[in-house]
Design a protein around this motif. Structure first.
Motif, PDB file in Angstrom:
ATOM      1  N   ILE A  90       0.824  -1.208   0.000  1.00 28.27           N
ATOM      2  CA  ILE A  90       0.000   0.000   0.000  1.00 28.27           C
ATOM      3  C   ILE A  90       0.859   1.259   0.000  1.00 28.27           C
ATOM      4  O   ILE A  90       0.417   2.324  -0.430  1.00 28.27           O
ATOM      5  CB  ILE A  90      -0.989   0.004   1.198  1.00 28.27           C
ATOM      6  CG1 ILE A  90      -2.021   1.136   1.069  1.00 28.27           C
ATOM      7  CG2 ILE A  90      -0.261   0.133   2.511  1.00 28.27           C
ATOM      8  CD1 ILE A  90      -2.989   0.998  -0.039  1.00 28.27           C
ATOM      9  N   LEU A 106      -5.077  -3.845  -3.969  1.00 31.47           N
ATOM     10  CA  LEU A 106      -4.250  -4.733  -3.149  1.00 31.47           C
ATOM     11  C   LEU A 106      -4.551  -6.192  -3.477  1.00 31.47           C
ATOM     12  O   LEU A 106      -5.717  -6.601  -3.499  1.00 31.47           O
ATOM     13  CB  LEU A 106      -4.489  -4.464  -1.660  1.00 31.47           C
ATOM     14  CG  LEU A 106      -3.997  -3.109  -1.160  1.00 31.47           C
ATOM     15  CD1 LEU A 106      -4.376  -2.916   0.300  1.00 31.47           C
ATOM     16  CD2 LEU A 106      -2.500  -2.977  -1.351  1.00 31.47           C
ATOM     17  N   ASN A 109      -6.593  -8.449  -0.875  1.00 32.70           N
ATOM     18  CA  ASN A 109      -7.921  -7.998  -0.485  1.00 32.70           C
ATOM     19  C   ASN A 109      -8.926  -9.123  -0.724  1.00 32.70           C
ATOM     20  O   ASN A 109      -8.920  -9.765  -1.779  1.00 32.70           O
ATOM     21  CB  ASN A 109      -8.307  -6.752  -1.300  1.00 32.70           C
ATOM     22  CG  ASN A 109      -9.539  -6.073  -0.767  1.00 32.70           C
ATOM     23  OD1 ASN A 109     -10.565  -6.698  -0.563  1.00 32.70           O
ATOM     24  ND2 ASN A 109      -9.417  -4.776  -0.548  1.00 32.70           N
TER      25      ASN A 109
END
Length: 179
Positions: A90, A106, A109
Motif C-alpha cells: 500500500i 491490493l 484484499n
C-alpha cells in the motif's frame, strides 16, 4: 475490443487476474485480447507497440524494472493507456497518481475480484465503451446478441443461424425459425 496487458513477476497472480478479466469480459460480452508479461522489462521491450494496449495491470514490486518505473516508461510512449497497479504494498499508492493510474488494488484484499470488476467498469465508462446489443424474437423466445461479437447471420429457408466470435468461431444459437 479491449487489449489488456498483465505485468507481474508472480505467475499465480497473472493467472488470477487473467481469469477474473475473462469472467468480466464474458459477462459483459466484450471482445478482448490479454497478454501476460513476467517483468516490466519484458513489457517495455515492446517499445512503441506497447501503446496498442488499452489497459495495463502492473505489479509494483518486480525485479530489474519495478511497476512505477514501468509506468513512467509507459507514459513516455502513451498517455492513453489505463494503468492499474495490483500489488501487495500500500505504501506506493500515492506515487501511482503521479503516473495517472486509474486504480491501486491490493492483491490480498478479500474483495479482489469485485475490485477488478469495479475497475473495469470505471475504465469502460472512461472509454465511453458501450456494448451494442440487439434483441431477436424467435418462436422459442427472445435472445439478446452482442453485435460486437457477431460475425454473420445466415438465412436458410426461414431459419437463422448466428455465428459469433468468442476466441473462436462457434454457433451461439441453434437454428430457430423466426416469427
Amino acid at each position: 475490443m479491449f487489449r489488456i496487458a498483465i505485468c507481474d513477476d508472480e505467475r499465480q497472480f497473472r493467472k488470477r487476474i487473467h481469469d477474473i478479466l475473462i469472467e468480466y469480459m464474458n459477462e459483459n460480452d466484450i471482445l478482448y485480447e490479454i497478454d501476460e508479461f513476467e517483468s516490466g522489462k519484458d513489457f517495455i521491450s515492446l517499445g512503441i507497440n506497447l501503446a496498442k494496449y488499452d489497459i495495463v495491470f502492473l505489479d509494483v514490486n518486480m525485479d530489474e524494472l519495478d511497476g512505477m518505473e514501468t509506468a513512467q516508461k509507459i507514459r513516455k510512449v502513451s498517455n492513453d493507456v489505463f494503468i492499474v497497479f495490483v500489488t501487495a504494498f500500500i505504501t506506493c499508492a500515492p506515487q501511482g497518481y503521479s503516473v495517472g493510474a486509474i486504480r491501486y488494488i491490493l492483491k490480498n484484499n478479500v474483495n479482489f475480484p469485485e475490485l477488478i470488476f469495479e475497475c473495469m467498469d470505471a475504465i469502460s465508462l472512461n472509454m465511453n465503451y458501450v456494448a451494442q446489443k440487439k434483441k431477436f424474437n424467435f418462436n422459442e423466445g427472445t435472445k439478446i446478441v452482442a453485435l460486437e461479437r457477431l460475425l454473420y447471420i445466415e438465412s436458410r429457408l426461414h431459419k437463422l443461424e448466428f455465428l459469433h466470435y468468442g476466441g473462436q468461431v462457434k454457433k451461439i444459437f441453434n437454428i430457430w425459425q423466426t416469427r
